[in-house]
Design a protein around this motif. Structure first.
Motif, PDB file in Angstrom:
ATOM      1  N   SER A   1       0.806  -1.085   0.029  1.00  0.00           N
ATOM      2  CA  SER A   1       0.015   0.129  -0.055  1.00  0.00           C
ATOM      3  C   SER A   1       0.920   1.134   0.137  1.00  0.00           C
ATOM      4  O   SER A   1       2.212   1.226   0.296  1.00  0.00           O
ATOM      5  N   HIS A   2       0.254   2.268  -0.285  1.00  0.00           N
ATOM      6  CA  HIS A   2       0.923   3.605  -0.081  1.00  0.00           C
ATOM      7  C   HIS A   2      -0.128   4.746   0.449  1.00  0.00           C
ATOM      8  O   HIS A   2      -1.056   4.663   0.040  1.00  0.00           O
ATOM      9  N   LEU A   3       0.596   5.731   0.683  1.00  0.00           N
ATOM     10  CA  LEU A   3      -0.243   6.760   1.270  1.00  0.00           C
ATOM     11  C   LEU A   3      -0.356   7.938   0.031  1.00  0.00           C
ATOM     12  O   LEU A   3       0.753   8.468  -0.655  1.00  0.00           O
ATOM     13  N   ASP A   4      -1.652   8.366  -0.571  1.00  0.00           N
ATOM     14  CA  ASP A   4      -1.690   9.231  -1.502  1.00  0.00           C
ATOM     15  C   ASP A   4      -1.621  10.854  -1.064  1.00  0.00           C
ATOM     16  O   ASP A   4      -1.554  11.016   0.280  1.00  0.00           O
TER      17      ASP A   4
ATOM     18  N   VAL B   1      -8.777   4.785   3.860  1.00  0.00           N
ATOM     19  CA  VAL B   1      -8.242   3.680   2.943  1.00  0.00           C
ATOM     20  C   VAL B   1      -9.015   3.913   1.733  1.00  0.00           C
ATOM     21  O   VAL B   1     -10.082   4.308   1.666  1.00  0.00           O
TER      22      VAL B   1
ATOM     23  N   GLU C   1      -7.359   4.925  10.313  1.00  0.00           N
ATOM     24  CA  GLU C   1      -6.849   5.425   8.890  1.00  0.00           C
ATOM     25  C   GLU C   1      -7.969   5.350   7.847  1.00  0.00           C
ATOM     26  O   GLU C   1      -9.094   4.839   8.011  1.00  0.00           O
TER      27      GLU C   1
ATOM     28  N   ARG D   1      -4.744   9.029   2.306  1.00  0.00           N
ATOM     29  CA  ARG D   1      -5.350   7.734   2.463  1.00  0.00           C
ATOM     30  C   ARG D   1      -4.399   6.418   1.984  1.00  0.00           C
ATOM     31  O   ARG D   1      -3.397   6.469   1.233  1.00  0.00           O
ATOM     32  N   ARG D   2      -4.448   5.383   2.670  1.00  0.00           N
ATOM     33  CA  ARG D   2      -3.939   4.264   2.522  1.00  0.00           C
ATOM     34  C   ARG D   2      -4.449   3.568   1.303  1.00  0.00           C
ATOM     35  O   ARG D   2      -5.562   3.130   1.485  1.00  0.00           O
TER      36      ARG D   2
ATOM     37  N   THR E   1     -13.834   4.148  -0.825  1.00  0.00           N
ATOM     38  CA  THR E   1     -12.858   4.840   0.142  1.00  0.00           C
ATOM     39  C   THR E   1     -13.665   5.077   1.498  1.00  0.00           C
ATOM     40  O   THR E   1     -14.817   5.244   1.381  1.00  0.00           O
TER      41      THR E   1
ATOM     42  N   ALA F   1      -5.010  -2.481   7.793  1.00  0.00           N
ATOM     43  CA  ALA F   1      -4.991  -1.122   8.205  1.00  0.00           C
ATOM     44  C   ALA F   1      -5.227  -0.929   9.499  1.00  0.00           C
ATOM     45  O   ALA F   1      -5.602  -1.799  10.170  1.00  0.00           O
ATOM     46  N   LYS F   2      -5.027   0.242  10.037  1.00  0.00           N
ATOM     47  CA  LYS F   2      -5.145   0.656  11.510  1.00  0.00           C
ATOM     48  C   LYS F   2      -6.477   1.428  11.645  1.00  0.00           C
ATOM     49  O   LYS F   2      -6.885   2.232  10.533  1.00  0.00           O
TER      50      LYS F   2
ATOM     51  N   PHE G   1      -4.749   0.547  -1.509  1.00  0.00           N
ATOM     52  CA  PHE G   1      -4.311  -0.756  -1.835  1.00  0.00           C
ATOM     53  C   PHE G   1      -4.880  -1.035  -3.298  1.00  0.00           C
ATOM     54  O   PHE G   1      -5.752  -0.252  -3.858  1.00  0.00           O
TER      55      PHE G   1
END
Length: 469
Positions: free
Chosen positions: A41-44, A90, A88, A48-49, A132, A84-85, A51
């Protein structure tokens, strides 16, 4: 002289392959358990995380003789574990690389109806759906799978499923190293073979004194009754919606399709012990027969290393649960499952079966009547608490948050849930039997959550026909 009139039907059913199965001692645990990879995953730029999942066709060698045509996410069978936490935000970009429309439902997740991935959020071939939402629930073992109206069994049984693990800030000293002492276990039966994470005859190398197994019953109809071959006790620490208030020592945990359980097993250096599914004993001939209730199945072999790294004892206290007050319920609803209908009606994509007011608590009374087969009842969006089973206090294994529960024939389960937010008069959530064929045959209904005083809208059945672009 007493006559056994049921003997002939049993013999006839045995000839059809429906008699009890016993694989004790017959499984050659020859394949190392495959552990689904953690999804990248990455943060945009919005924090947002993100996937990425791609549903695709492929072929898989299960080790039972040749390759089989299968489907999977980011691979040929099953999918990666999303993690995910709590807190967050997502986003999951789901690309449909199949030749037919599918969907992805986030089973057990609390989220807006438009992001739920039920039959009203189809994804047509070559299209991308990007739901999302903000993760807002306790740490739990959830999962994802398709939910296309009338074809859920086909899509899930071909391999479209995966886990979604939610973490939070709860400081509980449990095994937590993914794939080492904290192991996902997606259990399915396919062509009379039990698979774990798509592995037939699996073994797990255990290098710690205790191992946490996240059990998911992803089968279409089979009910499992998990235990160790030597009947040693284990600690049940979590169910569908998260950790229990206290660990429950037991030697069996029964899971119907869609249910999850987290257990901690203690092993001794150098030993081998088998995880087994024992007869379920549903107290009904047809349920035992057609839900695999009479079967005894060897599922997985735990192979303990000669030297084991120390593991802390399972804490007596795990995670507090705020109890919902049934006296505060705004209403009590009754649901009767019989044949392939709920309250005498089959699924209709354009019909709203229940209207729930946002920020209210409700009691649902769910009863199974009819042909004697068991059902597995799942409610989208919310986690609920079990108030009673046939008028009796629920057992300890039903003392936590749940989203799916086994319904035994001619028994009533009372649950209580709070519908805190996410009002949308036009887009419904589902409630249904989680035996996938029953769901496909119409044993499903839908509800909307509305603002106080708001009237329900009308579901968009056009998007169901055409899918998302």
């Amino acid at each position: 002289m007493r006559r056994t009139y049921w003997a002939l039907p049993v013999l006839l059913l045995a000839g059809c392959g429906l008699a009890q199965t016993n694989t004790v001692g017959e499984v050659e645990f020859a394949h190392r358990l495959r552990v689904p990879p953690l999804a990248g995953s990455h943060l945009d730029d919005q924090g947002r995380r993100v996937f990425d999942l791609r549903a695709q066709a492929g072929s898989t060698d299960f080790g039972t003789g040749g390759k089989t045509s299968t489907w999977g996410f980011n691979g040929s069978y099953l999918g990666p574990t999303l993690r995910a936490k709590r807190g967050e935000r997502v986003m999951v970009n789901v690309v449909n690389g199949l030749a037919e429309t599918t969907s992805v439902h986030w089973h057990g997740m609390h989220l807006p109806a438009r992001m739920d991935g039920g039959p009203h959020q189809p994804i047509r071939p070559n299209a991308t759906w990007s739901p999302t939402w903000t993760v807002d629930q306790p740490a739990a073992t959830l999962w994802y799978h398709p939910h296309p109206h009338g074809e859920t069994e086909k899509h899930v049984s071909r391999g479209l499923a995966g886990m979604f693990i939610v973490d939070d800030d709860t400081r509980v000293n449990l095994p937590r190293e993914y794939g080492v002492d904290d192991v996902p276990m997606i259990v399915q039966d396919r062509d009379d073979t039990v698979l774990v994470n798509g592995t037939a005859g699996p073994y797990l190398d255990v290098r710690t004194e205790r191992v946490r197994l996240r059990l998911l019953n992803a089968s279409s109809a089979r009910v499992y009754n998990f235990g160790l071959a030597d009947d040693r006790p284990f600690a049940l620490v979590g169910t569908d919606g998260g950790l229990l208030p206290t660990a429950h020592g037991t030697s069996r945990i029964r899971l119907s399709p869609g249910e999850r359980a987290e257990i901690v097993v203690e092993v001794q250096p150098g030993e081998r012990v088998t995880l087994r599914s024992y007869p379920v004993e549903l107290d009904n001939f047809l349920s035992d027969l057609f839900n695999g209730g009479n079967d005894t199945l060897d599922v997985l072999e735990l192979r303990a290393a000669a030297d084991l790294a120390p593991s802390p004892a399972v804490p007596a206290r795990l995670a507090p649960i705020a109890r919902l007050d049934p006296a505060s319920a705004a209403t009590t609803r009754e649901f009767t499952l019989a044949g392939r209908k709920i309250n005498g009606r089959g699924m209709d994509m354009g019909r709203i079966d229940a209207v729930v007011t946002r920020d209210t608590t409700e009691i649902w009374e769910i009863t199974k009547r009819g042909d004697g087969t068991a059902h597995s009842f799942h409610v989208h969006d919310v986690q609920f608490q079990v108030l009673s089973v046939d008028g009796e206090r629920p057992p300890a294994e039903l003392g936590g948050w749940k989203d799916t529960i086994l319904l035994e024939p001619d028994r009533t389960v009372r649950i209580v849930a709070r519908f805190a937010d996410y009002a949308d008069p036009d887009v419904p959530y589902m409630f249904h039997c989680h035996l996938n064929k029953h769901e496909d045959q119409g044993m499903m209904g839908q509800f909307v959550v509305v603002e106080p005083g708001q009237e329900p809208g009308r579901p968009d059945t056009h998007s169901h026909r055409n899918g998302h672009g």
